[in-house]
Design a protein around this motif. Structure first.
Motif, mmCIF file in Angstrom:
data_model
loop_
_atom_site.group_PDB
_atom_site.id
_atom_site.type_symbol
_atom_site.label_atom_id
_atom_site.label_comp_id
_atom_site.label_asym_id
_atom_site.label_seq_id
_atom_site.Cartn_x
_atom_site.Cartn_y
_atom_site.Cartn_z
ATOM 1 N N VAL A 69 15.023 -0.701 -48.485
ATOM 2 C CA VAL A 69 13.625 -1.087 -48.343
ATOM 3 C C VAL A 69 13.433 -1.328 -46.851
ATOM 4 O O VAL A 69 14.049 -2.227 -46.279
ATOM 5 N N ILE A 70 12.628 -0.478 -46.223
ATOM 6 C CA ILE A 70 12.498 -0.474 -44.768
ATOM 7 C C ILE A 70 11.077 -0.873 -44.381
ATOM 8 O O ILE A 70 10.109 -0.262 -44.846
ATOM 9 N N LEU A 71 10.973 -1.889 -43.543
ATOM 10 C CA LEU A 71 9.682 -2.368 -43.063
ATOM 11 C C LEU A 71 9.553 -2.017 -41.588
ATOM 12 O O LEU A 71 10.444 -2.313 -40.800
ATOM 13 N N SER A 72 8.463 -1.345 -41.228
ATOM 14 C CA SER A 72 8.214 -1.043 -39.824
ATOM 15 C C SER A 72 6.730 -1.159 -39.538
ATOM 16 O O SER A 72 5.906 -1.189 -40.447
ATOM 17 N N ARG A 73 6.417 -1.225 -38.247
ATOM 18 C CA ARG A 73 5.026 -1.394 -37.842
ATOM 19 C C ARG A 73 4.564 -0.152 -37.112
ATOM 20 O O ARG A 73 5.290 0.411 -36.308
ATOM 21 N N LYS A 74 3.361 0.293 -37.435
ATOM 22 C CA LYS A 74 2.788 1.468 -36.778
ATOM 23 C C LYS A 74 1.361 1.119 -36.413
ATOM 24 O O LYS A 74 0.500 1.023 -37.275
ATOM 25 N N ASP A 75 1.109 0.899 -35.140
ATOM 26 C CA ASP A 75 -0.221 0.538 -34.653
ATOM 27 C C ASP A 75 -0.766 -0.667 -35.416
ATOM 28 O O ASP A 75 -0.125 -1.689 -35.453
ATOM 29 N N ALA A 76 -1.922 -0.511 -36.056
ATOM 30 C CA ALA A 76 -2.569 -1.634 -36.747
ATOM 31 C C ALA A 76 -2.208 -1.678 -38.225
ATOM 32 O O ALA A 76 -2.898 -2.277 -39.038
ATOM 33 N N SER A 77 -1.107 -1.028 -38.591
ATOM 34 C CA SER A 77 -0.702 -1.074 -39.993
ATOM 35 C C SER A 77 0.804 -1.294 -40.093
ATOM 36 O O SER A 77 1.544 -1.195 -39.119
ATOM 37 N N VAL A 78 1.213 -1.600 -41.294
ATOM 38 C CA VAL A 78 2.624 -1.808 -41.581
ATOM 39 C C VAL A 78 3.039 -0.754 -42.602
ATOM 40 O O VAL A 78 2.259 -0.378 -43.475
ATOM 41 N N LEU A 79 4.253 -0.242 -42.441
ATOM 42 C CA LEU A 79 4.750 0.811 -43.319
ATOM 43 C C LEU A 79 6.004 0.305 -44.022
ATOM 44 O O LEU A 79 6.923 -0.203 -43.385
#
Length: 152
Positions: A69-79
């Motif tokens: 389960v991988i959490l990352s941030r991309k600009d104004a959202s979270v993936l």
């Protein structure tokens, strides 16, 4: 609706399944913390528990399973990516995955992924998957972040 720290929520979801006999479940947080979304916490718990449970069920019993389960941030959202090393999804089933009452399992009513899509889209997000038969599947959930002035 409340402000929810996705890192904490995902960590708790992974902890629920860590003791599973079916597979090793690992949480990878590629963010600096404080990834907050504005949504109903219980609904989000349901989304990620469902995706992890599906990932566990996709792994054959005679295979050593691994789920990330991988959490990352991309600009104004979270993936969030829920990645398994299971059987993958056959091409004839791919366009039905989010359809209510469609299931590839012997038990269950096939409501899980349609519920996931509904909750994610109601939160202003999107959900999709990538799969390779025999190698595994990744489900992705993108949600808009709560942006506070002090986060830049």
């Amino acid at each position: 609706v409340e402000e929810v720290d996705l890192g904490v929520l995902l960590s708790n979801s992974v902890d629920l399944f860590t003791e599973s006999d079916e597979a090793e479940v690992i949480f990878v947080n590629n963010t600096h913390g404080n990834e907050r979304v504005n949504y109903d916490k219980e609904h989000l718990v349901r989304v990620f528990n469902n995706l992890i449970k599906n990932a566990l069920q996709a792994i054959p019993h005679d295979q050593e399973g691994q789920i990330e389960v991988i959490l990352s941030r991309k600009d104004a959202s979270v993936l969030v990516e829920v990645k398994d090393n299971g059987t993958g999804i056959e091409s004839d089933k791919m366009d039905k995955i989010f359809v209510p009452n469609f299931t590839t399992k012997s038990k269950g009513m096939g409501l899980g992924l349609s519920m996931v899509r509904s909750i994610v889209e109601n939160a202003g997000g999107e959900v999709w998957f990538e799969t390779e038969v025999g190698k595994g599947t990744s489900f992705f959930v993108r949600l808009p972040l709560v942006i506070n002035d002090d986060q830049g």
